[in-house]
Design an enzyme around this catalytic site. Structure first.
Site, PDB file in Angstrom:
ATOM      1  N   GLU A  15      43.308  34.892  42.097  1.00  0.00           N
ATOM      2  CA  GLU A  15      44.012  33.794  42.747  1.00  0.00           C
ATOM      3  C   GLU A  15      44.330  32.697  41.745  1.00  0.00           C
ATOM      4  O   GLU A  15      45.354  32.015  41.856  1.00  0.00           O
ATOM      5  CB  GLU A  15      43.193  33.229  43.911  1.00  0.00           C
ATOM      6  CG  GLU A  15      43.979  32.252  44.778  1.00  0.00           C
ATOM      7  CD  GLU A  15      43.303  31.940  46.094  1.00  0.00           C
ATOM      8  OE1 GLU A  15      43.713  32.529  47.122  1.00  0.00           O
ATOM      9  OE2 GLU A  15      42.366  31.123  46.106  1.00  0.00           O
ATOM     10  N   HIS A  59      28.162  56.489  40.905  1.00  0.00           N
ATOM     11  CA  HIS A  59      28.386  57.632  41.778  1.00  0.00           C
ATOM     12  C   HIS A  59      29.717  57.517  42.524  1.00  0.00           C
ATOM     13  O   HIS A  59      29.947  58.241  43.491  1.00  0.00           O
ATOM     14  CB  HIS A  59      27.228  57.761  42.774  1.00  0.00           C
ATOM     15  CG  HIS A  59      25.899  57.921  42.107  1.00  0.00           C
ATOM     16  ND1 HIS A  59      25.442  59.136  41.645  1.00  0.00           N
ATOM     17  CD2 HIS A  59      24.944  57.004  41.791  1.00  0.00           C
ATOM     18  CE1 HIS A  59      24.245  58.972  41.084  1.00  0.00           C
ATOM     19  NE2 HIS A  59      23.931  57.692  41.162  1.00  0.00           N
ATOM     20  N   LYS A 105      51.475  33.235  54.855  1.00  0.00           N
ATOM     21  CA  LYS A 105      50.966  32.525  56.031  1.00  0.00           C
ATOM     22  C   LYS A 105      52.120  32.085  56.934  1.00  0.00           C
ATOM     23  O   LYS A 105      52.054  32.194  58.165  1.00  0.00           O
ATOM     24  CB  LYS A 105      50.163  31.300  55.594  1.00  0.00           C
ATOM     25  CG  LYS A 105      48.884  31.599  54.840  1.00  0.00           C
ATOM     26  CD  LYS A 105      48.211  30.293  54.436  1.00  0.00           C
ATOM     27  CE  LYS A 105      46.969  30.507  53.597  1.00  0.00           C
ATOM     28  NZ  LYS A 105      46.356  29.232  53.179  1.00  0.00           N
TER      29      LYS A 105
END
EC number: 5.3.1.9
Length: 567
Positions: A373, A404, A528
């Site tokens: 960001e 793993h 937004k």
């Protein structure tokens, strides 16, 4: 900015490009043929040890990168940041998260105002709240002591406190009223719904954390929490038809069950947060840099204010180091330069964060926001599109689990990746039972053995082991993957504070060299806005013709599903 003023047109950058042409085919095993590499490329400060010897660079690379930092005026930028100058250029304000961890005896005058008294007044208000909750004296509307606190926030108001409370869970204070802290951030309500199904409304308090106090994710959760409390506390205590009693009870619920943390006190008051329950932070603190102040209330509730202040002290120790250490010994500068070298000159654009301590489970997620960001930008401070790469893609998880999962790609895939290995050197010293302590220490040594072995194998490839004869190609390891190892003396509030501050300052160093602003996030704003417009279409069933074909198809599929389900 004229083209000739861009950092990639500087003499230092051009020298690094020529040097990179010579270094791209140099394997790390060749670089380690010279003795003393660890001593030349490792540094210590603030309880941390930084080992950069496994980076694919030479003494000449190191000198050229330091020259680039000087060309970009990194030392002057550090001073401007820490002195409170307006380094956030697009929003024309300082970025003063470092002020939140200044000691009370310090003084930082910014544009005619000493910021330290207000910072410590907020810390004192936090202290009073924490003490009251830890004493069992903060009581809900029915008189029962608060036992659960739910933090409602998203982004920086969630990731920082979540990461730190998990990392420092061993430091819970003894002999206090136990308060469990929970986090709900998702706007879909799934996290909150789980808590509301299990928690007792009489003993639950909500912390609404939002810098602007307009974040839809947080406020939608907050409204749900408020209605849940009203339904279970107001209705059960007010007389039928007695509106006055109901209003009194609602005010009592708001006063005893909500705390607000924001840079917008007017909006907190408008929402109904009692003035005494409002904690302030300031516009000059970016959300992803805000855990050091009032946003850190959940941290203080878990570890106590003494340990919270130790967290601040550790970060401040790194701040002092950042200001005072010469470039060649400056941990954030060196970590930042390693990233610049990998991204811009070796074309390594993936970066994995690999903690070898289960308490750092959320550290990679925290850094994903902090770095991507902050530095996920493609326009310079002067409005020019960058012709060079900036922030790499970050991801990661606990190293033992990642072994793993995606280590296959690290060792034998086609993608070059830079890795950060992070681990404490000491653990379990405070376990009282001798046998249990011995077993746990053995497990910790096993964890460190894996940490050191994986970075060695990424570096050397097949040369890390003695050959026992010809091996098929699918069992071969190429190595030459660069990595950094960060060792903490132990994971404590102070060293965690220093570790977080190290990465904050690394981000700033890189942004300074790239000529971008790490303190805004305009890239999330348009999403937004469009989400709000889309929500209006979903609820009103009007305006669909403005949508593109894909969006229309998705919305119509949703409406069809809603019709099928019924009201």
């Amino acid at each position: 900015m004229n083209q000739e003023d861009r950092i990639d047109q500087s003499g230092a950058w051009q020298a690094l490009e020529r040097h990179a042409g010579q270094m791209r085919d140099v394997h790390l095993r060749e670089l380690f043929a010279t003795q003393g590499r660890f001593a030349r490329f490792s540094r210590e400060a603030a309880g941390l040890m930084l080992d950069l010897s496994k980076q694919r660079w030479s003494d000449e690379t190191f000198a050229l990168l330091l020259a680039l930092a000087r060309e970009a005026e990194v030392p002057q930028a550090i001073t401007r940041l820490l002195d409170g100058e307006r380094v956030n250029r697009s929003e024309d304000r300082p970025a003063l998260h470092t002020a939140l961890r200044l000691p009370e005896s310090a003084r930082l005058e910014v544009e005619g105002e000493d910021l330290v008294p207000a910072v410590h007044a907020t810390l004192e208000q936090m202290q009073r709240m924490v003490d009251k909750l830890h004493a069992g004296q903060w009581r809900g509307a029915t008189g029962k002591a608060i036992s659960d606190v739910v933090n409602l926030g998203v982004g920086g108001s969630d990731l920082g406190p979540l990461m730190v409370t998990h990392a420092l869970a061993d430091y819970r204070p003894e002999g206090v009223h136990e308060v469990q802290v929970h986090f709900a951030s998702t706007m879909d309500g799934s996290q909150l719904a789980d808590y509301l199904s299990r928690l007792n409304p009489e003993t639950t308090l909500f912390v609404l954390s939002s810098k602007s106090f307009t974040t839809i994710d947080t406020l939608s959760n907050a409204r749900t929490a408020r209605d849940w409390l009203y339904a279970r506390l107001v209705c059960s205590r007010s007389d039928a038809g007695n509106g006055a009693a109901a209003e009194i009870d609602r005010a009592l619920v708001m006063r005893q069950h909500f705390i607000g943390v924001s840079a917008s006190p007017d909006k907190m008051s408008e929402w109904g947060i009692a003035a005494a329950n409002q904690l302030e932070f300031w516009e000059w603190v970016g959300g992803r840099y805000s855990l050091w102040g009032a946003i850190g209330l959940p941290i203080a509730l878990v570890v106590g204010m003494d340990n919270f202040r130790a967290l601040l002290d550790g970060a401040h120790a790194m701040d002092r180091h950042f200001r005072e250490a010469p470039l060649e010994d400056n941990l954030p500068v060196l970590l930042g330069l390693a990233g610049i070298w990998n991204v811009n000159f070796l074309d390594i654009r993936a970066h994995s964060i690999l903690p070898y301590d289960g308490r750092l489970e959320y550290f990679a997620a925290y850094l994903e926001q902090l770095e991507m960001e902050s530095n996920g930008k493609s326009v310079t401070n002067d409005g020019q599109v960058t012709p060079y790469s900036t922030c790499p893609v970050l991801w990661g998880q606990l190293g033992p689990n990642a072994q793993h999962a995606f280590y296959q790609l690290l060792h034998q895939g086609t993608q070059p990746v830079e890795c950060d290995f992070i681990a404490p050197m000491r653990r379990y010293d405070r376990v009282e039972d001798d046998a249990t302590r011995a077993h746990l220490k053995a497990q910790h040594r096993l964890t460190l053995a894996n940490c050191f072995a994986q970075s060695r194998l990424l570096m050397l490839g097949d040369d890390a082991i003695d050959e026992d004869g010809p091996r098929p190609s699918h069992k071969r390891y190429r190595g030459n993957q660069p990595s950094t190892t960060l060792l903490l003396e132990r994971l404590s509030p102070a060293t965690l504070g220093a570790l977080i501050a190290l990465y904050e300052h690394k981000v700033f160093v890189q942004a300074t060299i790239w000529g971008i602003n790490p303190f805004d996030q305009w890239g999330v704003e348009l999403g937004k806005q469009i989400a709000g417009e889309t929500e209006q279409i979903l609820s009103s069933h009007a305006g669909l013709e403005r949508m593109d074909d894909s969006s229309r198809g998705l919305i119509e599929a949703l409406w069809a599903a809603e019709r099928k389900a019924g009201p």
